[in-house]
Design a protein around this motif. Structure first.
Motif, short mmCIF file in Angstrom:
data_model
loop_
_atom_site.label_atom_id
_atom_site.label_comp_id
_atom_site.label_asym_id
_atom_site.label_seq_id
_atom_site.Cartn_x
_atom_site.Cartn_y
_atom_site.Cartn_z
N GLU A 66 -2.07 4.47 6.94
CA GLU A 66 -3.14 3.64 6.41
C GLU A 66 -2.52 2.41 5.78
O GLU A 66 -2.56 2.20 4.59
N HIS A 114 -2.58 14.09 -10.14
CA HIS A 114 -1.68 15.04 -9.49
C HIS A 114 -1.08 14.34 -8.28
O HIS A 114 -1.78 14.08 -7.30
N LEU A 116 0.70 13.39 -4.94
CA LEU A 116 0.94 14.07 -3.67
C LEU A 116 2.04 13.40 -2.86
O LEU A 116 2.74 14.06 -2.11
N GLY A 117 2.19 12.11 -3.01
CA GLY A 117 3.19 11.43 -2.20
C GLY A 117 3.16 9.95 -2.47
O GLY A 117 2.46 9.47 -3.35
N HIS A 119 3.98 5.89 -0.46
CA HIS A 119 4.35 5.15 0.74
C HIS A 119 4.69 3.73 0.35
O HIS A 119 4.03 3.15 -0.51
N GLY B 68 -4.72 2.12 1.75
CA GLY B 68 -5.35 3.08 2.63
C GLY B 68 -6.83 3.18 2.35
O GLY B 68 -7.34 2.62 1.38
N TYR B 82 2.03 -1.50 -8.85
CA TYR B 82 1.77 -0.47 -7.86
C TYR B 82 0.44 0.24 -8.11
O TYR B 82 -0.11 0.19 -9.20
N ILE B 84 -2.24 3.73 -7.28
CA ILE B 84 -2.38 5.13 -6.87
C ILE B 84 -3.81 5.36 -6.41
O ILE B 84 -4.76 4.91 -7.05
N CYS B 86 -6.76 8.04 -5.12
CA CYS B 86 -7.20 9.43 -5.10
C CYS B 86 -7.60 9.79 -3.67
O CYS B 86 -8.49 9.17 -3.09
N VAL B 92 -9.00 3.77 -6.67
CA VAL B 92 -7.66 3.20 -6.77
C VAL B 92 -7.41 2.74 -8.20
O VAL B 92 -8.19 1.98 -8.75
N ASP B 93 -6.33 3.21 -8.78
CA ASP B 93 -5.94 2.79 -10.13
C ASP B 93 -4.58 2.11 -10.10
O ASP B 93 -3.80 2.29 -9.16
N ILE B 95 -0.81 1.93 -11.47
CA ILE B 95 0.10 2.94 -11.99
C ILE B 95 1.29 2.22 -12.60
O ILE B 95 1.80 1.25 -12.03
N VAL B 97 4.49 2.25 -12.92
CA VAL B 97 5.86 2.54 -12.47
C VAL B 97 6.52 1.18 -12.25
O VAL B 97 5.94 0.33 -11.60
N HIS B 119 4.81 -3.39 -1.21
CA HIS B 119 3.78 -2.74 -2.02
C HIS B 119 3.98 -1.24 -1.97
O HIS B 119 4.32 -0.70 -0.92
N VAL B 120 3.81 -0.60 -3.10
CA VAL B 120 3.96 0.85 -3.16
C VAL B 120 2.60 1.45 -3.49
O VAL B 120 1.93 1.01 -4.42
N GLU B 121 2.24 2.42 -2.72
CA GLU B 121 0.99 3.11 -2.98
C GLU B 121 1.24 4.60 -3.11
O GLU B 121 1.76 5.22 -2.18
N PHE B 122 0.88 5.14 -4.25
CA PHE B 122 0.98 6.58 -4.42
C PHE B 122 -0.33 7.22 -3.99
O PHE B 122 -1.39 6.60 -4.06
N ALA B 123 -0.21 8.44 -3.54
CA ALA B 123 -1.40 9.21 -3.22
C ALA B 123 -1.46 10.38 -4.18
O ALA B 123 -0.42 10.92 -4.57
N GLY B 124 -2.65 10.73 -4.58
CA GLY B 124 -2.76 11.84 -5.51
C GLY B 124 -4.21 12.23 -5.71
O GLY B 124 -5.09 11.76 -4.99
N ILE B 125 -4.41 13.09 -6.66
CA ILE B 125 -5.78 13.52 -6.98
C ILE B 125 -6.05 13.16 -8.42
O ILE B 125 -5.28 13.51 -9.32
#
Lengths: 139, 139
Positions: A66, A114, A116-117, A119, B68, B82, B84, B86, B92-93, B95, B97, B119-125
């Motif tokens: 994505e 939480h 997960l990863g 990119h 994404g 960066y 993150i 959900c 999208v928030d 983060i 870092v 660009h860095v994108e974290f994935a999470g819940i």
DNA sequence: CTGCATGCAAACCGTTTGCATCCCC
DNA sequence: GGGGATGCAAACGGTTTGCATGCAG
């Protein structure tokens, strides 16, 4: 009950989609892949390609990228690695920058999500587009 | 000729779109922003929102986040930071870092592209989605 | 035979665009 | 008065989906 049969069947279409995706390093879009697959299966439908890419991504067999740009791209290499996208032509390549797993740790500390990863996507101009830009001063 | 007038006019619409975007930290989509703006300018068109977001992004006044998910999101904070996302609700928030500028250097070495950024994108819940998942074991 | 998978086409959704009108300079 | 900006609605492009048919188990 016997071995779980909830794994989907490996139909000809699925096999060929997977093969064609694995052939290239270019992270094709669904319709690029459709064109590639159609050379071997002329009657396949675009919907089938989308459906199966989605399924395989859910099963972790491939990666759905994505990334920026308008279309989603797919990747047969499932371990985490970073990408670079040409802002001019939209092409996406792998880039050999070591994955920073420490990011995950830092992100966990910095956020209440939480994690997960992650990119990383670089933006840039690919060699080919650089070449056709000699008279341009826009960067 | 006198001072360049190629800077676009700050119309009411543009001003309010910008104000509403700056109000929130949530990186709204165009239509979320449209809803926010419409409370103050009921007759504004969705096309106007898109047109102006695009313009402002080109002028570096805001960031267009090509993260994404299916929709693009917009950010009034233009320095690199960066995000993150959900994976459950799509929110999208930011983060906190630290931005790894060394990435650019490494990327330059690892690739034949002319690197422009990353660009860095974290994935999470997100916490809220975590909460509504007590009975779920899918992760 | 039964159900999943396919091909096809229509629907969908986010975004872009053409155009007549409006408004600011 | 003129040129850019707007509101509106239609067009667009990528993706998803409904449905009748096909095919493997």
């Amino acid at each position: 009950m016997n071995a779980p049969t909830n794994m989907f069947r490996l139909t000809t279409q699925r096999q060929i989609i997977l093969e064609e995706l694995a052939k290239v390093r270019t992270h094709p879009t669904a319709s690029e892949l459709y064109d590639m697959v159609r050379k071997r299966l002329p009657r396949i439908g675009l919907g089938t390609v989308y459906r199966n890419l989605e399924l395989m991504a859910e099963n972790g067999m491939i990666l759905k990228l994505e990334v920026g740009g308008t279309q989603k791209r797919f990747d047969a290499t499932t371990d985490n690695h970073y990408h670079i996208r040409c802002t001019t032509c939209g092409k996406v390549d792998d880039i050999d920058v070591p994955v920073a797993d420490s990011f995950i740790e830092k992100a966990g500390e910095a956020s209440s999500y939480h994690i997960l990863g992650h990119h990383v996507e670089f933006a840039g101009i690919c060699p080919r587009c650089l070449n056709s830009r000699r008279t341009d001063s826009s960067y």
